[in-house]
Design a protein around this motif. Structure first.
Motif, PDB file in Angstrom:
ATOM      1  N   GLY A   1       0.766  -1.241   0.000  1.00 12.84           N
ATOM      2  CA  GLY A   1       0.000   0.000   0.000  1.00 12.84           C
ATOM      3  C   GLY A   1       0.792   1.282   0.000  1.00 12.84           C
ATOM      4  O   GLY A   1       0.239   2.352   0.286  1.00 12.84           O
ATOM      5  N   LEU A   2       2.081   1.245  -0.371  1.00 17.06           N
ATOM      6  CA  LEU A   2       2.877   2.475  -0.295  1.00 17.06           C
ATOM      7  C   LEU A   2       2.507   3.480  -1.379  1.00 17.06           C
ATOM      8  O   LEU A   2       2.608   4.692  -1.158  1.00 17.06           O
ATOM      9  N   THR A   3       2.103   2.986  -2.553  1.00 19.00           N
ATOM     10  CA  THR A   3       1.735   3.926  -3.608  1.00 19.00           C
ATOM     11  C   THR A   3       0.565   4.789  -3.164  1.00 19.00           C
ATOM     12  O   THR A   3       0.556   6.015  -3.344  1.00 19.00           O
ATOM     13  N   ARG A   4      -0.435   4.166  -2.567  1.00 21.33           N
ATOM     14  CA  ARG A   4      -1.589   4.920  -2.074  1.00 21.33           C
ATOM     15  C   ARG A   4      -1.187   5.813  -0.910  1.00 21.33           C
ATOM     16  O   ARG A   4      -1.595   6.971  -0.822  1.00 21.33           O
ATOM     17  N   LEU A   5      -0.350   5.280  -0.009  1.00 21.54           N
ATOM     18  CA  LEU A   5       0.057   6.052   1.165  1.00 21.54           C
ATOM     19  C   LEU A   5       0.858   7.287   0.770  1.00 21.54           C
ATOM     20  O   LEU A   5       0.782   8.330   1.427  1.00 21.54           O
ATOM     21  N   SER A   6       1.634   7.161  -0.317  1.00 18.48           N
ATOM     22  CA  SER A   6       2.473   8.283  -0.736  1.00 18.48           C
ATOM     23  C   SER A   6       1.644   9.475  -1.196  1.00 18.48           C
ATOM     24  O   SER A   6       2.157  10.593  -1.277  1.00 18.48           O
ATOM     25  N   ARG A   7       0.355   9.253  -1.508  1.00 20.39           N
ATOM     26  CA  ARG A   7      -0.518  10.370  -1.871  1.00 20.39           C
ATOM     27  C   ARG A   7      -1.041  11.089  -0.628  1.00 20.39           C
ATOM     28  O   ARG A   7      -1.617  12.160  -0.730  1.00 20.39           O
ATOM     29  N   GLN A   8      -0.849  10.473   0.546  1.00 16.38           N
ATOM     30  CA  GLN A   8      -1.399  11.017   1.780  1.00 16.38           C
ATOM     31  C   GLN A   8      -0.324  11.530   2.740  1.00 16.38           C
ATOM     32  O   GLN A   8      -0.602  12.394   3.564  1.00 16.38           O
TER      33      GLN A   8
ATOM     34  N   ALA B   1       7.611   6.531 -11.492  1.00 13.15           N
ATOM     35  CA  ALA B   1       8.371   6.123 -12.680  1.00 13.15           C
ATOM     36  C   ALA B   1       8.405   4.601 -12.804  1.00 13.15           C
ATOM     37  O   ALA B   1       8.318   4.050 -13.910  1.00 13.15           O
ATOM     38  N   SER B   2       8.520   3.917 -11.655  1.00 14.94           N
ATOM     39  CA  SER B   2       8.502   2.452 -11.665  1.00 14.94           C
ATOM     40  C   SER B   2       7.151   1.907 -12.110  1.00 14.94           C
ATOM     41  O   SER B   2       7.075   0.973 -12.911  1.00 14.94           O
ATOM     42  N   LYS B   3       6.071   2.494 -11.586  1.00 15.58           N
ATOM     43  CA  LYS B   3       4.734   2.042 -11.981  1.00 15.58           C
ATOM     44  C   LYS B   3       4.529   2.221 -13.488  1.00 15.58           C
ATOM     45  O   LYS B   3       3.989   1.348 -14.164  1.00 15.58           O
ATOM     46  N   LEU B   4       4.945   3.368 -14.011  1.00 18.84           N
ATOM     47  CA  LEU B   4       4.761   3.647 -15.427  1.00 18.84           C
ATOM     48  C   LEU B   4       5.543   2.673 -16.301  1.00 18.84           C
ATOM     49  O   LEU B   4       5.020   2.146 -17.284  1.00 18.84           O
ATOM     50  N   ALA B   5       6.813   2.449 -15.945  1.00 15.08           N
ATOM     51  CA  ALA B   5       7.652   1.598 -16.785  1.00 15.08           C
ATOM     52  C   ALA B   5       7.379   0.120 -16.553  1.00 15.08           C
ATOM     53  O   ALA B   5       7.147  -0.638 -17.501  1.00 15.08           O
ATOM     54  N   GLN B   6       7.383  -0.297 -15.290  1.00 21.25           N
ATOM     55  CA  GLN B   6       7.357  -1.729 -14.994  1.00 21.25           C
ATOM     56  C   GLN B   6       5.952  -2.319 -14.943  1.00 21.25           C
ATOM     57  O   GLN B   6       5.745  -3.463 -15.341  1.00 21.25           O
ATOM     58  N   ASP B   7       4.999  -1.563 -14.425  1.00 18.78           N
ATOM     59  CA  ASP B   7       3.641  -2.092 -14.286  1.00 18.78           C
ATOM     60  C   ASP B   7       2.771  -1.811 -15.503  1.00 18.78           C
ATOM     61  O   ASP B   7       1.934  -2.635 -15.878  1.00 18.78           O
ATOM     62  N   LEU B   8       2.953  -0.652 -16.111  1.00 21.26           N
ATOM     63  CA  LEU B   8       2.085  -0.246 -17.212  1.00 21.26           C
ATOM     64  C   LEU B   8       2.797  -0.234 -18.561  1.00 21.26           C
ATOM     65  O   LEU B   8       2.139  -0.246 -19.605  1.00 21.26           O
ATOM     66  N   GLY B   9       4.104  -0.209 -18.551  1.00 19.20           N
ATOM     67  CA  GLY B   9       4.855  -0.017 -19.780  1.00 19.20           C
ATOM     68  C   GLY B   9       4.907  -1.242 -20.674  1.00 19.20           C
ATOM     69  O   GLY B   9       4.829  -2.377 -20.219  1.00 19.20           O
ATOM     70  N   ARG B  10       5.072  -0.955 -21.961  1.00 20.97           N
ATOM     71  CA  ARG B  10       5.271  -1.990 -22.962  1.00 20.97           C
ATOM     72  C   ARG B  10       6.691  -1.886 -23.501  1.00 20.97           C
ATOM     73  O   ARG B  10       7.273  -0.798 -23.503  1.00 20.97           O
ATOM     74  N   PRO B  11       7.272  -2.988 -23.982  1.00 19.49           N
ATOM     75  CA  PRO B  11       8.638  -2.923 -24.514  1.00 19.49           C
ATOM     76  C   PRO B  11       8.781  -1.835 -25.570  1.00 19.49           C
ATOM     77  O   PRO B  11       7.958  -1.713 -26.475  1.00 19.49           O
TER      78      PRO B  11
ATOM     79  N   GLY C   1      -4.348   0.697  -6.618  1.00 15.64           N
ATOM     80  CA  GLY C   1      -5.413   1.530  -6.076  1.00 15.64           C
ATOM     81  C   GLY C   1      -5.267   3.010  -6.334  1.00 15.64           C
ATOM     82  O   GLY C   1      -6.057   3.810  -5.834  1.00 15.64           O
ATOM     83  N   VAL C   2      -4.259   3.401  -7.136  1.00 15.76           N
ATOM     84  CA  VAL C   2      -4.010   4.809  -7.421  1.00 15.76           C
ATOM     85  C   VAL C   2      -4.265   5.077  -8.907  1.00 15.76           C
ATOM     86  O   VAL C   2      -3.704   4.390  -9.783  1.00 15.76           O
ATOM     87  N   ALA C   3      -5.110   6.064  -9.216  1.00 19.65           N
ATOM     88  CA  ALA C   3      -5.397   6.434 -10.595  1.00 19.65           C
ATOM     89  C   ALA C   3      -4.270   7.306 -11.131  1.00 19.65           C
ATOM     90  O   ALA C   3      -3.868   8.286 -10.503  1.00 19.65           O
ATOM     91  N   LEU C   4      -3.742   6.949 -12.303  1.00 21.87           N
ATOM     92  CA  LEU C   4      -2.644   7.681 -12.902  1.00 21.87           C
ATOM     93  C   LEU C   4      -3.026   8.150 -14.301  1.00 21.87           C
ATOM     94  O   LEU C   4      -3.630   7.408 -15.074  1.00 21.87           O
ATOM     95  N   THR C   5      -2.669   9.393 -14.602  1.00 21.88           N
ATOM     96  CA  THR C   5      -2.735   9.903 -15.965  1.00 21.88           C
ATOM     97  C   THR C   5      -1.296  10.050 -16.445  1.00 21.88           C
ATOM     98  O   THR C   5      -0.452  10.616 -15.746  1.00 21.88           O
ATOM     99  N   PHE C   6      -0.991   9.550 -17.639  1.00 25.09           N
ATOM    100  CA  PHE C   6       0.376   9.586 -18.126  1.00 25.09           C
ATOM    101  C   PHE C   6       0.361   9.665 -19.648  1.00 25.09           C
ATOM    102  O   PHE C   6      -0.697   9.615 -20.290  1.00 25.09           O
TER     103      PHE C   6
END
Length: 415
Positions: free
Chosen positions: A62-69, A370-380, A407-412
């Protein structure tokens, strides 16, 4: 993969006295590049580094969500508490810390002399202690197998697999063990196990330890965990743990230690080889290649390398356009060698610090995003910019996207 030679790298990469550059076993890589790069060569070079035992990895939930708070300093204070428990109970049982404990995850190694039922009981006890005294929850993954101890860390296919299991497929409060560890438990053991729903891997079936005996008489070791920060910063962090509601003190620490940076996180593709040992050296060679590219291009883009570890490279810049230019150049260079990558970029306050063992590390929301964008959502082959960069760069050629991660909504923006 085609055979690499030392001549393909900048001479300055190997012109060092130490064996390790920021966690990378550069002298071992140099020996590999000078060999015929056969499976026999890999086994010969790795023979003295082979270890057998228990590899236990934790990851915070839950750190991604916590980092928003919460602010970064407060989060670092919160994740420091379970780290102390992981290390204190683990070393009391005979384990030792592995790697750099700069982020929210930890790693411990236990020799085969530790009884498997004692280890599992200790992990349940650890989760009880964290539940009682910490705001942060962690997931634990434990495996018994063979690994390679290099540069203070554990390498090899089995180590990669248990790290992936703990980081991506455990929940806060869980203890998950692999089939290899389960088979070591004595017949008629008192643990309640349930199958773990996780993707297939070389670890085989995994099990959640639902319940079982605790080690109530185990006394925590007073030995400090491998603190990655300076003594001054850690002392301030400990002081802050006792006064988390003091907003003025939190702001004082943020002003004192945090820097505003643009973070570029690059994850290259992992190379598959005929054997795990060949894959290990091929990937170490690719990591050295990433470090080499950084040495050649960072100065002209006014950037700094934070670290290259495994398939990841993390770099920081004062200027957003310079960060984007570096990322695009890096992607092109890797593509010329038929290596794909995924790149995430975000900007904001971070903590940069020198490690006692050499090298540097980083913490902060921009690293997580940056990790979420590249590793979780990114494509090669993809380059991903956070919404925070949108007004600072030309988005021509980029497509706006939205997704929810942890649990965190991202626009990128993808390009």
């Amino acid at each position: 993969m085609a055979r690499r030679t030392k001549g393909q790298y900048s001479p300055s990469l190997f012109d060092v006295a130490q064996d390790i550059i920021g966690g990378l076993p550069i002298k071992l890589i140099e020996q590999w590049l000078g060999s015929e790069q056969t499976h026999a060569d890999a086994l010969r070079l790795l023979q003295s580094f082979q270890v057998k035992g228990y590899n236990v990895v934790s990851d915070s939930a839950g750190l991604t969500r916590l980092s928003r708070q919460r602010g970064l300093i407060e989060i670092l204070a919160l994740i420091d508490q379970p780290k102390q428990l992981v290390h204190g109970l683990g070393t009391a049982l005979g384990g030792r810390s592995v790697g750099i404990w700069a982020a929210d995850n930890t790693q411990m190694f236990y020799p085969p002399s530790v009884r498997p039922e004692s280890l599992v009981s200790m992990l349940l006890t650890l989760q009880d202690e964290i539940h009682r005294g910490c705001e942060i929850r962690i997931g634990l993954g434990a495996h018994f197998g063979e690994f390679y101890g290099l540069s203070g860390g554990l390498y090899g296919a089995q180590s990669d697999a248990i790290e992936g299991l703990a980081e991506n497929h455990t929940e806060g409060g869980e203890v998950v063990i692999t089939q290899a560890l389960r088979e070591l438990l004595p017949g008629g053991h008192a643990f309640t196990l349930a199958p773990k729903d996780a993707p297939p891997s070389l670890l085989g079936p995994c099990w959640v330890v639902v319940d079982g005996p605790r080690l109530k008489d185990l006394r925590r070791s007073s030995e400090p965990y491998p603190i990655p920060y300076s003594q001054a910063f850690h002392a301030d962090l400990l002081a802050y743990q006792t006064r988390l509601e003091d907003e003025a003190f939190g702001k004082h620490l943020a002003d004192k230690y945090l820097q505003h940076k643009t973070v570029v996180l690059i994850e290259r593709e992992a190379h598959q080889a005929e054997t795990p040992e060949l894959a290990l050296f091929d990937n170490l060679s690719l990591s050295a290649r990433m470090k080499d590219m950084g040495l050649r291009h960072l100065a002209s883009h006014q950037g700094e390398e934070v670290k290259v570890v495994g398939p990841l490279g993390i770099y920081v810049f004062d200027a957003i356009p310079a960060a984007l230019g570096f990322a695009q150049l890096f992607r092109r260079e890797l593509a010329r060698e038929d290596i794909s990558c995924r790149i995430g970029i975000d900007v904001g306050p971070v903590l940069l610090f020198d490690l006692p063992s050499g090298g540097r590390d980083i913490a902060g929301v921009p690293v997580n995003i940056a990790s979420k964008l590249a590793q979780d959502l990114g494509r090669p082959g993809g380059l991903y910019l956070s919404e925070a960069l949108a007004e600072h760069v030309d988005l021509g050629g980029f497509t706006e996207r939205r997704a929810t991660v942890s649990g965190v909504a991202l626009t990128f923006h993808e390009g």
